[in-house]
Write a protein that holds these residues in place. Structure first.
Motif, mmCIF file in Angstrom:
data_model
loop_
_atom_site.group_PDB
_atom_site.id
_atom_site.type_symbol
_atom_site.label_atom_id
_atom_site.label_comp_id
_atom_site.label_asym_id
_atom_site.label_seq_id
_atom_site.Cartn_x
_atom_site.Cartn_y
_atom_site.Cartn_z
ATOM 1 N N SER A 182 -4.115 -1.431 -8.089
ATOM 2 C CA SER A 182 -3.627 -1.527 -6.715
ATOM 3 C C SER A 182 -4.477 -1.113 -5.444
ATOM 4 C CB SER A 182 -2.275 -0.719 -6.552
ATOM 5 O OG SER A 182 -2.764 0.634 -6.782
ATOM 6 N N SER A 183 -5.489 -0.159 -5.851
ATOM 7 C CA SER A 183 -6.225 0.228 -4.706
ATOM 8 C C SER A 183 -7.295 -1.182 -4.638
ATOM 9 C CB SER A 183 -7.060 1.408 -4.942
ATOM 10 O OG SER A 183 -6.132 2.342 -5.294
ATOM 11 N N ALA A 184 -7.731 -1.662 -5.662
ATOM 12 C CA ALA A 184 -8.658 -2.796 -5.667
ATOM 13 C C ALA A 184 -8.159 -4.018 -4.686
ATOM 14 C CB ALA A 184 -9.230 -3.307 -6.987
ATOM 15 N N ASP A 223 0.706 -1.365 0.123
ATOM 16 C CA ASP A 223 -0.015 0.032 -0.027
ATOM 17 C C ASP A 223 0.627 1.326 -0.141
ATOM 18 O OD1 ASP A 223 -2.325 1.663 -0.073
ATOM 19 O OD2 ASP A 223 -2.500 1.394 2.332
ATOM 20 N N ALA A 237 1.441 3.966 -3.141
ATOM 21 C CA ALA A 237 1.248 5.531 -2.990
ATOM 22 C C ALA A 237 2.338 6.429 -3.354
ATOM 23 C CB ALA A 237 0.657 5.611 -1.570
ATOM 24 N N ASP A 296 2.892 6.255 -7.188
ATOM 25 C CA ASP A 296 1.726 6.853 -7.816
ATOM 26 C C ASP A 296 1.940 8.594 -7.633
ATOM 27 O OD1 ASP A 296 -0.959 7.471 -8.652
ATOM 28 O OD2 ASP A 296 -1.462 8.115 -6.614
ATOM 29 N N SER A 305 -8.580 -6.104 2.599
ATOM 30 C CA SER A 305 -8.777 -5.572 3.827
ATOM 31 C C SER A 305 -10.247 -6.212 4.164
ATOM 32 C CB SER A 305 -8.728 -4.082 3.467
ATOM 33 O OG SER A 305 -7.673 -3.662 3.425
ATOM 34 N N ILE A 345 -5.967 -3.782 -2.331
ATOM 35 C CA ILE A 345 -5.768 -3.602 -1.013
ATOM 36 C C ILE A 345 -7.078 -3.665 -0.323
ATOM 37 C CG2 ILE A 345 -5.315 -1.551 0.588
ATOM 38 C CD1 ILE A 345 -2.756 -2.797 -0.454
ATOM 39 N N ARG A 346 -8.193 -2.995 -1.194
ATOM 40 C CA ARG A 346 -9.445 -3.085 -0.423
ATOM 41 C C ARG A 346 -10.152 -4.584 -0.532
ATOM 42 N NH1 ARG A 346 -11.359 0.144 -3.772
ATOM 43 N NH2 ARG A 346 -11.839 -1.114 -5.612
ATOM 44 N N ARG A 376 -3.087 2.231 -10.991
ATOM 45 C CA ARG A 376 -3.648 2.559 -9.545
ATOM 46 C C ARG A 376 -5.017 2.148 -9.218
ATOM 47 N NH1 ARG A 376 -2.382 2.880 -4.902
ATOM 48 N NH2 ARG A 376 -2.645 4.776 -3.656
ATOM 49 N N ASP A 377 -5.887 2.130 -10.025
ATOM 50 C CA ASP A 377 -7.310 1.405 -9.799
ATOM 51 C C ASP A 377 -7.074 -0.040 -9.314
ATOM 52 O OD1 ASP A 377 -8.274 3.901 -10.290
ATOM 53 O OD2 ASP A 377 -8.918 3.207 -12.400
#
Length: 439
Positions: A261-263, A159, A163, A166, A269, A265-266, A258-259
Motif C-alpha cells: 500500500s505504501s508503494a 492512504d 493507515a 494498519d 505521488s 501511494i509513493r 503495508r509495504d
C-alpha cells in the motif's frame, strides 16, 4: 464502654446496624489529649545512688484528658482521608471528615493532594487515540510546509484508510489474527457469505490491490502463482488463499500488505496526474486509476470494519470529505450496474429509448449525513444525461446506510430508504447499488 463524652476508639458505622468497614486503631494516650509533663528526677544520693524512698515510689500515672464530646480523634479521621477522597465514606463519616478539615490544616493539605491524585486515576478522556489524529497532524504539517511531492487528492482516501487499518492490526495479537471473519456481499438477487480469518482478509486485500500494483508496473504479490487470463478479483483471492502456507503465522501478511500500500501511494505521488486515467482491469470491466484508488479505499474501510467487528473493536468511518468521494464513485457506477442487471434479465427494461447524451428518465438519489449529496441517476441508458427536470423517482438514504448497501452488508429490502415515485425504478436502483459489492 466509655461515657458519653469519650471516644471509644471504634470506627464510625456507615449506617445503623451496619458492621464497621475500617479497622479501628489502637487507643493511645496521645488520642486523649497532650501528655502531662514528666515529674522531676530525684536528686542523686551523695554516695552515688538515689534515695531509698525515691526508688520505692511508683511512677505517677499520666493524666488523660477526655476528647470533645462526639468528635472522633485526629488519628481516626486522618485514616479516613483516603476513603473520603475516593468518595467511599458513609454520609456520617464524610460529615465528620469534612468538619475536621475546617480545623486541621495538615489534614486539609493531605485531603487536597489525595483528591488531585484521584483525578489522575480517573481520566475523563478515552485512552484510545483519535482515529483522525493522523490526518490533523499531517494537515497541520502540510499547512506549514507543503509536501514537495503531494499525494493526489483521489489517492488520499486510500492512504488514510490503509493507515487506519494498519493501526488496528498493530494492536492485535496472533490469536486475534486467527479470529473468524464473516465476509458478505450480494450476487444477483441474494446475499452471499464467506467465512475466513483476519489473515485471510488481509490476503484478499493484498491480492486485489495487486491489480492496481501491476497496472502501475509494480510487482504482483501473487508472483508466478498469478492466474493467467482475465484478472478476476475472486479468482486472485482464491489463488492467494490456496498458496498460503498453513504453517506460517497469519501476521506474515501484515508487513507485505503495508509495504504494498505504501508503494502504491509513493508510485502515484511521483507519477502525478499522468496516470489518473490509466485503465485498471477488474475482471470484465475497467476503472480509471483514480476511481480504482477510491474503490480500494472503500474496500479497505469495509473489510477493516469486518475485522473490527470480529475482534470487538470500535472503528470509525472515513472523514467526511473522503466519504463523499466514495459515495460519489458508487453513484457514478450505478448506471453501468443497472445496465448490467438488465442484460442479465434482473431489472426491468428501459421505458424510453434515448440517444447518447440525450436526457432520459432520472432517479434523484439523496444521500444524507457526512459525505452526502445529491445525484441524478439516468434510468434508460448509462450514456444518457441525468437531469432534475426528468426525475420520476426519489430515494433518500443515510450515507452510512448507503455504503452498507453498496458493500452488500444489507439487502435492498432492508434499506430504510425514503421512497417516492416509480416503484420499479426505485427497486432496480436499490438492487443495482447492492450489486456493486463483491468479495
Amino acid at each position: 464502654m466509655n461515657g458519653p463524652d469519650e471516644w471509644d476508639g471504634r470506627e464510625l458505622p456507615s449506617s445503623p446496624g451496619e458492621r464497621p468497614r475500617i479497622p479501628s486503631p489502637r487507643t493511645a494516650a496521645e488520642d486523649h489529649g497532650p501528655l502531662p509533663d514528666a515529674p522531676p528526677a530525684p536528686a542523686p544520693d551523695p554516695d552515688g545512688g538515689f534515695p531509698p524512698e525515691a526508688a520505692a515510689e511508683p511512677p505517677a500515672a499520666p493524666v488523660i484528658l477526655p476528647a470533645p464530646a462526639g468528635a472522633p480523634p485526629h488519628r481516626v479521621l486522618k485514616s479516613l482521608l483516603g476513603a473520603w477522597a475516593l468518595s467511599a465514606c458513609s454520609a456520617q463519616e464524610t460529615a465528620a471528615v469534612e468538619a475536621h478539615l475546617t480545623d486541621c490544616a495538615s489534614c486539609a493539605d493531605e485531603a487536597l493532594r489525595l483528591r488531585e491524585a484521584v483525578g489522575l486515576l480517573h481520566p475523563a478522556d478515552s485512552l484510545d487515540l483519535d482515529p483522525l489524529l493522523r490526518s490533523r497532524v499531517l494537515e497541520g504539517c502540510l499547512g506549514r510546509r507543503p509536501a514537495r511531492i503531494p499525494v493526489p487528492e483521489w489517492a488520499t482516501p486510500y492512504d488514510a484508510e490503509a493507515a487506519k487499518l494498519d493501526a488496528l492490526l498493530r494492536d492485535m495479537g496472533e490469536a486475534e489474527w486467527r479470529a473468524p471473519v464473516r465476509l458478505r456481499w450480494f450476487e444477483g438477487e441474494r446475499p452471499v457469505e464467506r467465512e475466513t480469518t483476519v489473515g485471510g482478509v488481509m490476503g484478499h486485500l493484498m491480492a486485489v490491490d495487486g491489480l492496481v500494483a501491476t497496472a502501475l508496473g509494480l510487482t504482483d504479490p501473487l508472483g508466478t502463482a498469478a492466474p493467467p487470463g482475465t484478472p478476476d478479483p475472486l479468482v486472485r483471492t482464491e489463488t492467494f488463499w490456496r498458496a498460503a502456507d498453513e504453517e506460517q503465522s497469519p501476521l506474515a501478511t501484515h508487513a507485505p500488505w503495508r509495504d504494498q500500500s505504501s508503494a502504491l501511494i509513493r508510485q502515484v505521488s511521483f507519477a502525478g496526474t499522468r496516470v489518473a486515467e490509466l485503465a485498471v482491469r477488474y475482471g470484465d470491466f475497467r476503472l480509471p486509476l483514480r476511481d480504482a484508488f477510491l474503490d480500494r479505499a472503500f474496500e479497505c474501510w469495509v473489510h477493516a470494519g469486518d475485522i473490527a467487528e470480529a475482534v470487538d473493536y470500535p472503528y470509525e468511518p472515513p472523514a467526511a470529505s473522503h466519504l463523499h468521494q466514495l459515495v460519489d464513485l458508487a453513484a457514478r457506477l450505478l448506471p453501468s450496474a443497472l445496465a448490467g442487471r438488465r442484460r442479465a434479465g434482473l431489472a426491468a427494461p428501459p421505458k424510453r429509448l434515448v440517444e447518447a447524451g440525450a436526457p432520459g428518465r432520472t432517479l434523484h438519489l439523496e444521500v444524507e449525513g457526512n459525505g452526502g449529496g445529491h445525484w441524478y441517476i439516468p434510468l434508460d441508458s448509462p450514456a444518457a444525461l441525468g437531469a432534475p427536470e426528468h426525475t420520476v423517482a426519489h430515494i433518500a438514504l443515510d450515507s452510512a446506510e448507503f455504503c452498507q448497501l453498496a458493500a452488500g452488508h444489507i439487502s435492498p429490502e432492508e434499506a430504510a430508504a425514503g421512497q417516492l415515485g416509480e416503484r420499479d425504478a426505485i427497486r432496480d436502483v436499490l438492487f443495482a447499488t447492492a450489486s456493486l459489492s463483491r468479495l
